[in-house]
Design an enzyme around this catalytic site. Structure first.
Site, PDB file in Angstrom:
ATOM      1  N   ARG A 295       0.827  -1.212   0.000  1.00 61.59           N
ATOM      2  CA  ARG A 295       0.000   0.000   0.000  1.00 61.59           C
ATOM      3  C   ARG A 295       0.858   1.258   0.000  1.00 61.59           C
ATOM      4  NH1 ARG A 295      -4.437  -2.546   4.243  1.00 61.59           N
ATOM      5  NH2 ARG A 295      -5.586  -3.716   2.644  1.00 61.59           N
ATOM      6  N   TYR A 439      -6.161  -2.357  -6.548  1.00 62.55           N
ATOM      7  CA  TYR A 439      -5.480  -3.470  -5.878  1.00 62.55           C
ATOM      8  C   TYR A 439      -4.963  -3.104  -4.488  1.00 62.55           C
ATOM      9  CZ  TYR A 439      -1.134  -1.875  -8.433  1.00 62.55           C
ATOM     10  OH  TYR A 439      -0.081  -1.196  -8.980  1.00 62.55           O
ATOM     11  N   GLU A 440      -4.643  -4.160  -3.734  1.00 62.71           N
ATOM     12  CA  GLU A 440      -4.226  -4.061  -2.321  1.00 62.71           C
ATOM     13  C   GLU A 440      -5.296  -3.401  -1.457  1.00 62.71           C
ATOM     14  OE1 GLU A 440      -1.975  -5.956  -2.093  1.00 62.71           O
ATOM     15  OE2 GLU A 440      -1.154  -5.839  -4.099  1.00 62.71           O
ATOM     16  N   GLY A 441      -6.548  -3.707  -1.750  1.00 60.13           N
ATOM     17  CA  GLY A 441      -7.676  -3.106  -1.052  1.00 60.13           C
ATOM     18  C   GLY A 441      -8.110  -1.861  -1.793  1.00 60.13           C
ATOM     19  N   GLN A 446      -9.876   1.215   1.917  1.00 58.13           N
ATOM     20  CA  GLN A 446      -8.956   2.054   2.702  1.00 58.13           C
ATOM     21  C   GLN A 446      -9.738   3.059   3.552  1.00 58.13           C
ATOM     22  OE1 GLN A 446      -5.786   1.076   2.509  1.00 58.13           O
ATOM     23  NE2 GLN A 446      -6.461  -0.352   0.925  1.00 58.13           N
TER      24      GLN A 446
END
Length: 591
Positions: A295, A439-441, A446
């Site tokens: 992130r 991506y990555e949440g 977030q």
């Protein structure tokens, strides 16, 4: 064609005049690293990025990776670039010297990662995955695993992946079905299918190391039942199956909107041999070491893409002749005036610059906090930095991925029709960076993390950040030339205070209303933080030993930020407090 020069003067200004690099290096124990060496290393990589990675960007997009005979072949030129990248030591820049790394600060690593992502996002993702695997194994692996894997990951002869989600899961990893079965020899057998695996297969390294989330027998359902395993593509030469290819196979690569040079694979694990990383059923917590690193890297990706888009659009606007200046002909000897005579073009370029430079300042601020949290001699300062990182991570990931897309979109607009066609390379930047908010949440994830967890778990750190912004407001007020900036920042800070209080109340009383406004709250928070950073930057520029043109450019971008961008916080405050979202009505589409 895209334009890129490493922003050396910006780096030196931020590190020297805003963040006091010399003191930072001393406090972190880097007595052998002086400022000149720091800048020289970063600028050397900038040259590599411009000369080697940028020319490959269009090749990766146009030709991409290919799936042939059950394996993935990287785009042309990527193998040679990766070999040069590793041979020059860039892959292990911020890694532990005990395992072959150089032990340099995360702050320096941030500067080269921004440059790498901006010039070739597809290539940079390979390094980001390697670094994430290194971080996870370093933090949670046994001594045997670290000794076996870390030296090869650091020198780049082995590369890594992160295998989380599955076709039915999306973000909800509690639904993972991949299974792990224990064997008497201490190994595990992993079976299942993983999707969206960045650089999941390729021909650039001798081995590919997969970190896989799987569920062990008898483990509880949901997130708490997941464990983390390391599953190498080729089994260690000194083990039970020396040099044998493991039973993990790419099924294919995704046809994507962008990052075509980065093969995104579906992987099938069929009784593949693996080893447990850390504790059983603690896999998601262990994997978050890697996910949080990812992130932070996404913030650098957004800034890097924004920088290349900004430089390219600025060069194009200065060269392209079209129309005449509103106040009269600017270049009578020319058939038309440059685009920069038009007020809206200047506004757009300065807004792009204001957000790019605010984003860069935030990434360096976070890189510094990461170094303090890991290396500072004072445990209290390490703990405070870690708590602040937990708050800033979702803001950085979300806000800067949006900035990358918005600045690339602005560049397309400045190029006009030429920006919409592939020849100039601008539309590729926009397509490539679009994934960063997913991506990555996703950015909505977030925002939910910020309001649901961080306000509760790190509330004191949130309050401290807000108070520091209030202090910056007072400091700006001491400079008559920046008084108007201070007024704007104070309005944003007061709005942030009101929204933070509203969020804390409604998370308990009306969580539907709170979560409906979560993205707006994160964006408001980000703009206020950018305002604080711009306050520091203009105050520093007033006394820094910089060229007058550099100072004037800083003031121009700051003026646009405080007068045209920061006031958006007022509208965001209204949106934050708008209440629950109504249900989506079913509407008959056919007559």
């Amino acid at each position: 064609m895209l334009t890129y020069e490493f922003p050396a003067s910006e780096l030196r200004y931020l590190m020297t005049d805003v963040f006091d690099l010399e003191t930072v290096l001393c406090e972190l124990g880097h007595d052998d690293l002086d400022c000149d060496t720091f800048f020289s290393v970063a600028e050397t990589f900038g040259s590599f990025a411009r000369e080697t990675l940028l020319p490959l960007n269009a090749v990766g997009d146009r030709e991409g990776a290919a799936f042939e005979n059950g394996r993935v072949r990287a785009a042309p030129g990527f193998a040679e670039a990766y070999q040069a990248f590793c041979q020059d030591g860039w892959n292990g820049l911020a890694c532990d010297p005990d395992y072959g790394g150089q032990g340099l600060p995360n702050l320096l690593h941030a500067a080269i990662r921004e440059s790498m992502a901006g010039t070739n996002l597809s290539f940079s993702l390979l390094h980001e995955l390697n670094f994430g695997v290194y971080k996870a194994l370093k933090a949670h692996g046994s001594e045997a695993l670290k000794s076996e894997y870390l030296p090869k990951i650091i020198d780049g002869s082995w590369t890594g992946t992160m295998c989380l989600t599955e076709p039915h899961c999306g973000t909800d990893l509690g639904l993972v079905r991949t299974r792990a079965r224990a064997e008497e020899d201490g190994t595990w057998r992993i079976s299942g299918t993983k999707i969206f695996i960045t650089w999941g297969d390729h021909d650039l390294s001798d081995n590919i190391v997969h970190l896989v989330l799987a569920r062990t027998a008898g483990a509880p359902a949901g997130h708490r039942g997941l464990s983390l395993f390391v599953v190498p593509g080729i089994l260690p030469a000194d083990g039970k199956f020396p040099g044998r290819r493991n039973t993990v196979q790419p099924v294919g690569i995704e046809e994507k909107m962008g990052i075509h040079g980065s093969p995104t694979c579906m992987l099938a694990f069929d009784d593949a041999v693996g080893w447990l990383v850390g504790e059983e059923t603690k896999g998601l917590a262990h994997m978050f070491t890697m996910m949080n690193a990812a992130r932070l890297s996404i913030g650098l990706q957004g800034t890097g893409i924004a920088e290349v888009a900004l430089q390219s659009a600025s060069a194009y606007a200065g060269e392209r002749r079209q129309g005449r200046a509103p106040a009269g002909v600017a270049e009578p000897d020319s058939i038309a005036d440059p685009l920069t005579v038009h007020p809206d073009i200047r506004r757009r370029l300065l807004e792009m610059r204001a957000m790019t430079e605010a984003g860069r300042a935030m990434t360096y601020q976070v890189g510094l906090l990461l170094d303090v949290s890991q290396s500072h001699k004072d445990p209290a300062k390490r703990a405070k930095a870690a708590e602040r990182l937990s708050v800033l991570t979702p803001i950085l990931k979300s806000a800067l991925s949006d900035i990358g897309f918005e600045v690339a979109n602005g560049a397309v607009q400045i190029y006009g029709g030429h920006g919409y066609i592939a020849e100039q390379g601008i539309e590729q930047l926009m397509r490539d960076v679009r994934i960063a908010s997913i991506y990555e949440g996703t950015n909505a994830v977030q925002a939910r993390d910020l309001v649901s967890r961080k306000l509760a778990m790190a509330g004191s750190s949130v309050d401290a950040l807000v108070e520091e912004l209030a202090v910056e407001t007072a400091l700006l007020a001491e400079h008559p030339e920046f008084g108007g900036f201070g007024v704007r920042l104070d309005e944003a800070v007061q709005g942030l205070k009101r929204c933070t209080s509203w969020m804390k109340t409604n998370l308990t009383e009306d969580p539907e209303a709170a979560l409906a406004g979560a993205c707006d709250y994160l964006n408001l928070f980000a703009l206020a933080l950018f305002g604080g950073l711009w306050g520091r930057m203009v105050r520093a520029a007033a006394i820094a030993d910089v060229e007058p043109e550099f100072r004037d450019a800083k003031y121009a971008a700051a003026t646009v930020f405080f007068n045209r961008i920061l006031p958006r916080t007022a509208a965001l405050e209204v949106a934050v407090k708008a209440g629950p979202v109504p249900g989506v009505p079913e509407v008959e589409r056919a007559a």
